[in-house]
Design a protein around this motif. Structure first.
Motif, PDB file in Angstrom:
ATOM      1  N   LEU A 131      64.437  32.494  -0.076  1.00 18.45           N
ATOM      2  CA  LEU A 131      63.864  31.148  -0.069  1.00 18.45           C
ATOM      3  C   LEU A 131      64.567  30.274  -1.094  1.00 18.45           C
ATOM      4  CD1 LEU A 131      60.067  32.053   0.052  1.00 18.45           C
ATOM      5  CD2 LEU A 131      61.523  31.345   1.967  1.00 18.45           C
ATOM      6  N   LYS A 132      64.712  29.007  -0.767  1.00 17.23           N
ATOM      7  CA  LYS A 132      65.270  28.067  -1.730  1.00 17.23           C
ATOM      8  C   LYS A 132      64.391  26.833  -1.776  1.00 17.23           C
ATOM      9  CE  LYS A 132      68.510  25.861   1.423  1.00 17.23           C
ATOM     10  NZ  LYS A 132      69.862  25.436   1.654  1.00 17.23           N
ATOM     11  N   CYS A 133      64.530  26.087  -2.833  1.00 20.97           N
ATOM     12  CA  CYS A 133      63.736  24.877  -3.043  1.00 20.97           C
ATOM     13  C   CYS A 133      64.427  23.694  -2.384  1.00 20.97           C
ATOM     14  CB  CYS A 133      63.586  24.624  -4.542  1.00 20.97           C
ATOM     15  SG  CYS A 133      62.490  23.244  -4.955  1.00 20.97           S
ATOM     16  N   GLU A 134      63.641  22.772  -1.877  1.00 26.00           N
ATOM     17  CA  GLU A 134      64.201  21.557  -1.283  1.00 26.00           C
ATOM     18  C   GLU A 134      64.852  20.669  -2.340  1.00 26.00           C
ATOM     19  OE1 GLU A 134      61.523  18.310   0.044  1.00 26.00           O
ATOM     20  OE2 GLU A 134      59.926  19.671  -0.575  1.00 26.00           O
ATOM     21  N   ASP A 154      60.128  38.775   6.466  1.00 30.66           N
ATOM     22  CA  ASP A 154      60.928  38.207   7.552  1.00 30.66           C
ATOM     23  C   ASP A 154      61.053  36.693   7.458  1.00 30.66           C
ATOM     24  OD1 ASP A 154      61.367  40.725   8.744  1.00 30.66           O
ATOM     25  OD2 ASP A 154      59.375  40.640   9.655  1.00 30.66           O
ATOM     26  N   CYS A 155      60.989  36.156   6.249  1.00 31.80           N
ATOM     27  CA  CYS A 155      61.110  34.716   6.052  1.00 31.80           C
ATOM     28  C   CYS A 155      62.418  34.387   5.339  1.00 31.80           C
ATOM     29  CB  CYS A 155      59.965  34.183   5.196  1.00 31.80           C
ATOM     30  SG  CYS A 155      58.397  34.086   6.046  1.00 31.80           S
ATOM     31  N   SER A 156      62.973  33.256   5.709  1.00 32.38           N
ATOM     32  CA  SER A 156      64.118  32.709   4.988  1.00 32.38           C
ATOM     33  C   SER A 156      64.171  31.221   5.278  1.00 32.38           C
ATOM     34  CB  SER A 156      65.422  33.383   5.412  1.00 32.38           C
ATOM     35  OG  SER A 156      65.697  33.118   6.773  1.00 32.38           O
ATOM     36  N   GLY A 157      64.643  30.468   4.314  1.00 31.90           N
ATOM     37  CA  GLY A 157      64.763  29.038   4.520  1.00 31.90           C
ATOM     38  C   GLY A 157      64.441  28.232   3.283  1.00 31.90           C
ATOM     39  N   THR A 158      64.151  26.973   3.509  1.00 30.48           N
ATOM     40  CA  THR A 158      63.888  26.023   2.433  1.00 30.48           C
ATOM     41  C   THR A 158      62.395  25.743   2.337  1.00 30.48           C
ATOM     42  OG1 THR A 158      66.041  24.996   2.804  1.00 30.48           O
ATOM     43  CG2 THR A 158      64.416  23.703   1.579  1.00 30.48           C
ATOM     44  N   VAL A 159      61.861  25.867   1.138  1.00 33.42           N
ATOM     45  CA  VAL A 159      60.454  25.551   0.910  1.00 33.42           C
ATOM     46  C   VAL A 159      60.334  24.044   0.752  1.00 33.42           C
ATOM     47  CG1 VAL A 159      58.497  25.826  -0.664  1.00 33.42           C
ATOM     48  CG2 VAL A 159      59.970  27.790  -0.141  1.00 33.42           C
ATOM     49  N   LYS A 160      59.458  23.470   1.571  1.00 29.78           N
ATOM     50  CA  LYS A 160      59.229  22.029   1.559  1.00 29.78           C
ATOM     51  C   LYS A 160      57.841  21.737   0.998  1.00 29.78           C
ATOM     52  CE  LYS A 160      62.862  20.500   3.917  1.00 29.78           C
ATOM     53  NZ  LYS A 160      63.701  19.403   3.550  1.00 29.78           N
ATOM     54  N   TYR A 161      57.819  20.897  -0.026  1.00 30.30           N
ATOM     55  CA  TYR A 161      56.565  20.432  -0.597  1.00 30.30           C
ATOM     56  C   TYR A 161      56.041  19.265   0.236  1.00 30.30           C
ATOM     57  CZ  TYR A 161      57.264  23.246  -4.802  1.00 30.30           C
ATOM     58  OH  TYR A 161      57.412  24.285  -5.675  1.00 30.30           O
ATOM     59  N   ARG A 162      54.786  18.923   0.044  1.00 33.23           N
ATOM     60  CA  ARG A 162      54.184  17.794   0.742  1.00 33.23           C
ATOM     61  C   ARG A 162      54.928  16.510   0.362  1.00 33.23           C
ATOM     62  NH1 ARG A 162      49.730  18.038   3.578  1.00 33.23           N
ATOM     63  NH2 ARG A 162      49.443  15.831   3.113  1.00 33.23           N
ATOM     64  N   SER A 163      54.877  15.520   1.233  1.00 28.79           N
ATOM     65  CA  SER A 163      55.587  14.262   1.010  1.00 28.79           C
ATOM     66  C   SER A 163      55.113  13.555  -0.263  1.00 28.79           C
ATOM     67  CB  SER A 163      55.429  13.344   2.213  1.00 28.79           C
ATOM     68  OG  SER A 163      54.066  13.029   2.411  1.00 28.79           O
ATOM     69  N   GLU A 164      53.894  13.817  -0.704  1.00 26.61           N
ATOM     70  CA  GLU A 164      53.375  13.191  -1.925  1.00 26.61           C
ATOM     71  C   GLU A 164      54.232  13.531  -3.139  1.00 26.61           C
ATOM     72  OE1 GLU A 164      49.947  13.419   0.923  1.00 26.61           O
ATOM     73  OE2 GLU A 164      51.551  14.786   0.336  1.00 26.61           O
TER      74      GLU A 164
END
Length: 169
Positions: A131-134, A154-164
């Motif tokens: 996982l990586k940070c946005e 089984d997860c991989s990708g970019t962690v997305k925080y809420r638009s706030e």
């Protein structure tokens, strides 16, 4: 020291704690924007009927692949009044908050924070779980804790925080 859910009448006290702890309004404004959103948690530390600390959790998502729908919370912010810092209050808030996240069905928690502090709770660099940070942050500062062992297998990708969060300056 009592750690409990924030009450509606404590909104202003929580705001003041965040401003005092960080020396600015950014985190207090973030909490105000996130308050009331589904699946958020806001806890306070109370000593002698005075609120001295605060912690907030809000849902994040993984943009990438996960073989199942993993529920993940983002820890931010955690704040303690300056005169009460370095007395273990932040640690109590984090431990109780993590327990509640687990009891509520969340399988993992991410945090963007001090790499010397958060590992004591079991956090590891999120990159070790693919996982990586946005946001453009040092690898060791973006960490994850699996509350349910193997939940991120089984997860991989970019962690997305809420638009706030993007409104923070």
């Amino acid at each position: 020291m009592d750690i409990r859910t924030e009450k509606p009448e404590e909104v202003e006290a929580v705001r003041n704690i965040n401003i005092a702890a960080f020396g600015r309004e950014n985190e207090a404004n973030l909490v105000a924007r996130l308050r009331g959103i589904a699946s958020t948690f806001s806890f306070v530390a109370v000593e002698s009927d005075r609120i001295v600390g605060h912690i907030f959790f809000s849902p994040v998502v993984v943009e990438g692949k996960c073989s199942r729908n993993v529920l993940i919370q983002g820890l931010a912010p955690v704040a303690v009044l300056p005169n009460y810092q370095r007395q273990g209050i932040g640690t109590l808030l984090i431990r109780e908050g993590l327990k509640e996240c687990g009891r509520s069905g969340f399988q993992a928690v991410v945090v963007l924070g001090h790499p010397e502090f958060y590992p004591r709770f079991g956090f590891i660099p999120a990159s070790r779980k693919s996982l990586k940070c946005e946001y453009d942050v040092p690898d060791e500062a973006f960490m994850v804790l699996e509350l349910e062992s193997g939940s991120l297998q089984d997860c991989s990708g970019t962690v997305k925080y809420r638009s706030e969060f993007s409104l923070c300056e």
